[in-house]
Design an enzyme around this catalytic site. Structure first.
Site, PDB file in Angstrom:
ATOM      1  N   ASP A  63       0.850  -1.203   0.000  1.00 17.25           N
ATOM      2  CA  ASP A  63       0.000   0.000   0.000  1.00 17.25           C
ATOM      3  C   ASP A  63       0.874   1.236   0.000  1.00 17.25           C
ATOM      4  O   ASP A  63       1.936   1.254   0.643  1.00 17.25           O
ATOM      5  CB  ASP A  63      -0.865   0.022   1.286  1.00 17.25           C
ATOM      6  CG  ASP A  63      -1.806  -1.170   1.328  1.00 17.25           C
ATOM      7  OD1 ASP A  63      -2.144  -1.637   2.418  1.00 17.25           O
ATOM      8  OD2 ASP A  63      -2.166  -1.634   0.221  1.00 17.25           O
ATOM      9  N   ASP A  69      -2.049  13.208   7.730  1.00 18.00           N
ATOM     10  CA  ASP A  69      -3.157  14.169   7.677  1.00 18.00           C
ATOM     11  C   ASP A  69      -4.009  13.917   6.432  1.00 18.00           C
ATOM     12  O   ASP A  69      -5.238  14.069   6.473  1.00 18.00           O
ATOM     13  CB  ASP A  69      -2.665  15.614   7.756  1.00 18.00           C
ATOM     14  CG  ASP A  69      -1.410  15.867   6.956  1.00 18.00           C
ATOM     15  OD1 ASP A  69      -0.830  16.948   7.108  1.00 18.00           O
ATOM     16  OD2 ASP A  69      -1.021  14.956   6.206  1.00 18.00           O
ATOM     17  N   GLU A  92      -9.608  21.422   5.977  1.00 18.70           N
ATOM     18  CA  GLU A  92      -8.369  22.173   5.821  1.00 18.70           C
ATOM     19  C   GLU A  92      -7.558  21.657   4.648  1.00 18.70           C
ATOM     20  O   GLU A  92      -6.832  22.387   4.000  1.00 18.70           O
ATOM     21  CB  GLU A  92      -7.513  22.118   7.089  1.00 18.70           C
ATOM     22  CG  GLU A  92      -6.263  22.975   6.949  1.00 18.70           C
ATOM     23  CD  GLU A  92      -5.246  22.820   8.057  1.00 18.70           C
ATOM     24  OE1 GLU A  92      -5.033  21.697   8.542  1.00 18.70           O
ATOM     25  OE2 GLU A  92      -4.683  23.850   8.428  1.00 18.70           O
ATOM     26  N   GLU A  93      -7.732  20.353   4.346  1.00 15.19           N
ATOM     27  CA  GLU A  93      -6.908  19.725   3.308  1.00 15.19           C
ATOM     28  C   GLU A  93      -7.439  19.943   1.905  1.00 15.19           C
ATOM     29  O   GLU A  93      -6.812  19.555   0.922  1.00 15.19           O
ATOM     30  CB  GLU A  93      -6.800  18.214   3.568  1.00 15.19           C
ATOM     31  CG  GLU A  93      -6.090  17.840   4.862  1.00 15.19           C
ATOM     32  CD  GLU A  93      -4.612  18.242   4.869  1.00 15.19           C
ATOM     33  OE1 GLU A  93      -4.035  18.379   5.952  1.00 15.19           O
ATOM     34  OE2 GLU A  93      -4.058  18.418   3.762  1.00 15.19           O
ATOM     35  N   ASP A 115     -10.727  20.043  10.607  1.00 17.50           N
ATOM     36  CA  ASP A 115      -9.287  19.963  10.405  1.00 17.50           C
ATOM     37  C   ASP A 115      -8.951  18.510  10.727  1.00 17.50           C
ATOM     38  O   ASP A 115      -9.023  18.106  11.885  1.00 17.50           O
ATOM     39  CB  ASP A 115      -8.568  20.929  11.367  1.00 17.50           C
ATOM     40  CG  ASP A 115      -7.056  20.871  11.191  1.00 17.50           C
ATOM     41  OD1 ASP A 115      -6.366  21.707  11.809  1.00 17.50           O
ATOM     42  OD2 ASP A 115      -6.568  19.973  10.464  1.00 17.50           O
ATOM     43  N   LEU A 117      -6.299  16.581  10.922  1.00 14.79           N
ATOM     44  CA  LEU A 117      -5.225  16.239  11.856  1.00 14.79           C
ATOM     45  C   LEU A 117      -4.451  17.513  12.194  1.00 14.79           C
ATOM     46  O   LEU A 117      -3.472  17.865  11.551  1.00 14.79           O
ATOM     47  CB  LEU A 117      -4.293  15.177  11.255  1.00 14.79           C
ATOM     48  CG  LEU A 117      -3.653  14.227  12.272  1.00 14.79           C
ATOM     49  CD1 LEU A 117      -4.717  13.490  13.076  1.00 14.79           C
ATOM     50  CD2 LEU A 117      -2.755  13.208  11.593  1.00 14.79           C
ATOM     51  N   ASP A 118      -4.954  18.175  13.250  1.00 19.13           N
ATOM     52  CA  ASP A 118      -4.329  19.435  13.665  1.00 19.13           C
ATOM     53  C   ASP A 118      -3.013  19.139  14.391  1.00 19.13           C
ATOM     54  O   ASP A 118      -2.942  18.253  15.230  1.00 19.13           O
ATOM     55  CB  ASP A 118      -5.290  20.166  14.607  1.00 19.13           C
ATOM     56  CG  ASP A 118      -4.673  21.450  15.144  1.00 19.13           C
ATOM     57  OD1 ASP A 118      -4.331  22.319  14.338  1.00 19.13           O
ATOM     58  OD2 ASP A 118      -4.505  21.547  16.375  1.00 19.13           O
ATOM     59  N   GLU A 274     -10.807  25.494  13.071  1.00 17.06           N
ATOM     60  CA  GLU A 274      -9.962  25.424  14.281  1.00 17.06           C
ATOM     61  C   GLU A 274     -10.561  26.317  15.367  1.00 17.06           C
ATOM     62  O   GLU A 274     -11.000  25.830  16.404  1.00 17.06           O
ATOM     63  CB  GLU A 274      -8.519  25.838  13.956  1.00 17.06           C
ATOM     64  CG  GLU A 274      -7.756  24.807  13.131  1.00 17.06           C
ATOM     65  CD  GLU A 274      -6.348  25.257  12.725  1.00 17.06           C
ATOM     66  OE1 GLU A 274      -6.154  26.451  12.440  1.00 17.06           O
ATOM     67  OE2 GLU A 274      -5.448  24.393  12.688  1.00 17.06           O
TER      68      GLU A 274
HETATM   69  P1  P6P Z   1       3.460  27.821  15.487  1.00 21.46           P
HETATM   70  C1  P6P Z   1      -0.393  23.422  13.975  1.00 21.46           C
HETATM   71  O1  P6P Z   1       0.333  23.575  12.755  1.00 21.46           O
HETATM   72  C2  P6P Z   1      -1.153  24.715  14.213  1.00 21.46           C
HETATM   73  O2  P6P Z   1      -2.043  24.937  13.169  1.00 21.46           O
HETATM   74  C3  P6P Z   1      -1.853  24.672  15.557  1.00 21.46           C
HETATM   75  O3  P6P Z   1      -2.319  23.404  15.889  1.00 21.46           O
HETATM   76  C4  P6P Z   1      -0.795  25.169  16.516  1.00 21.46           C
HETATM   77  O4  P6P Z   1      -1.333  25.757  17.685  1.00 21.46           O
HETATM   78  C5  P6P Z   1      -0.060  26.200  15.666  1.00 21.46           C
HETATM   79  O5  P6P Z   1      -0.224  25.818  14.295  1.00 21.46           O
HETATM   80  C6  P6P Z   1       1.423  26.256  15.991  1.00 21.46           C
HETATM   81  O6  P6P Z   1       1.962  27.320  15.210  1.00 21.46           O
HETATM   82  O7  P6P Z   1       3.607  29.044  14.608  1.00 21.46           O
HETATM   83  O8  P6P Z   1       3.541  28.181  16.974  1.00 21.46           O
HETATM   84  O9  P6P Z   1       4.373  26.672  15.128  1.00 21.46           O
END
Ligand code: P6P
Length: 337
Positions: A63, A69, A92-93, A115, A117-118, A274
């Site tokens: 696979d 994400d 978001e994707e 989102d 996978l935040d 978010e």
């Molecule tokens: P920085 C992760 O990429 C994100 O979107 C949020 O989950 C997180 O709080 C923020 O960005 C972190 O951003 O600029 O502090 O690295």
């Protein structure tokens, strides 16, 4: 010993709170729970990816290994598509929203934003990440496909919102506007079980969460507030995954800040999937969420799917204090005579 209450049981039981509920919202929440279990399984293997192969290459089973994400995004879309309980998705994707074919979506009255996978940059170092979701009632005519207006709704219009955090344990936290409840995944039975009933955020806490590395790039009023937090000997905790930072604050109290910087003059975090869902959860738990112009996050009308916003979210007393600092120290705008 308390009886185990699964997420499914809880959602179905709570459906009685909505006399006109058709079961669609119940179905949507259950679909998100299913997708979370699938994502959780892959996130837990993520550390093995280097053994199984890296994103984009084929693993031992032939696979193609996906970036997690994108994997999470596909699973969420598949689960929502299969159940047909929503007529559209904004992720978001994906640059544009995804229309669900009317036949499959049974002309559903809901749209979902997420989102998938935040904080996914944390995956490779085994730091917790999460899925954030919100559910709106569509505004467009249900006889046709969903429209952009269905997604560009204020957070106050959310019907349900929540998140899943894939950490030392996997917890799903959600609200439908009648309080906030948390469910912990029991891998032995493959069910999310009620573990945190009627969550209430502490009035104030001993944590503040901000990327201190940008301190010199923040406006003076924000620097003054951050200095105040330091003067109070508050503890700085910043994971770099908003859902994880906000999760801690929801349970232990505190404030999370992502102010505007030169790189992100509007703020970095996305309003639709978010800020709004997390603001809805935190407000339902008794907290507050405003932007650095002191507007309530949930009152902001989105103009585009992926617009960014500044945010201060957490314990009500601490958000009020931050607001007082901004009012006291913000530089008056030069008079434009
Ligand atoms: P920085 C992760 O990429 C994100 O979107 C949020 O989950 C997180 O709080 C923020 O960005 C972190 O951003 O600029 O502090 O690295």
């Amino acid at each position: 010993m308390n009886r185990i209450v699964t997420l499914d049981e809880f959602i179905i039981h709570r459906q009685k709170d909505f006399p006109f509920a058709s079961g669609e919202l119940t179905g949507l929440l259950r679909d998100i729970g299913v997708a979370a279990k699938i994502v959780n399984r892959e996130v837990n293997k993520a550390g093995l990816i280097n053994i199984l192969g890296v994103a984009g290459e084929e693993n031992s089973t032939g696979d193609t290994v996906q970036k997690l994400d994108l994997f999470a995004n596909d699973k969420l879309i598949d689960c929502l598509k299969n159940s047909g309980e929503c007529c559209g998705i904004a992720s978001e994707e994906n640059e544009h929203y995804i229309e669900m074919p009317a036949l499959e979506s049974k002309n559903s009255k809901y749209v979902v934003v997420f989102d998938p996978l935040d904080g996914s940059s944390n995956i490779d170092v085994n730091v917790s990440v999460g899925t954030i979701f919100g559910i709106y009632r569509r505004k467009s005519d249900s006889s046709g496909p969903c429209q952009l207006e269905d997604f560009l709704q204020k957070g106050t219009e959310l019907v349900a919102a929540g998140y899943v955090i894939y950490g030392t344990s996997t917890i799903l936290v959600y609200t439908t506007g009648r309080g906030v409840n948390g469910f912990t995944l029991d891998p032995s039975i493959g069910e999310f079980c009620l573990s945190h009933k009627d969550i209430k955020i502490p009035e104030r806490g001993s944590y503040y969460s901000v990327n201190q590395g940008y301190y010199l790039k923040f406006d003076v009023e924000m620097r003054r507030y951050i200095d105040h937090c330091s003067d109070l000997n508050l503890r700085l905790r910043y994971i770099g995954s908003m859902v994880s930072d906000v999760h801690r604050i929801l349970f232990q109290g505190g404030i999370f800040l992502y102010p505007n910087t030169r790189k992100y003059p509007q703020g970095k975090l996305r309003l639709l999937y978010e800020c709004n869902p997390l603001a809805y959860v935190v407000e339902q738990a008794g907290g507050k969420a405003i932007n650095c112009q002191l507007n309530r996050i949930l009152d902001i009308k989105p103009k585009t799917l992926h617009e960014r916003q500044t945010i201060a979210i957490g314990s009500p007393a601490m958000v009020d204090e931050m607001k007082a600092f901004v009012e006291r120290y913000s530089m008056p705008m030069p008079f434009e005579g």
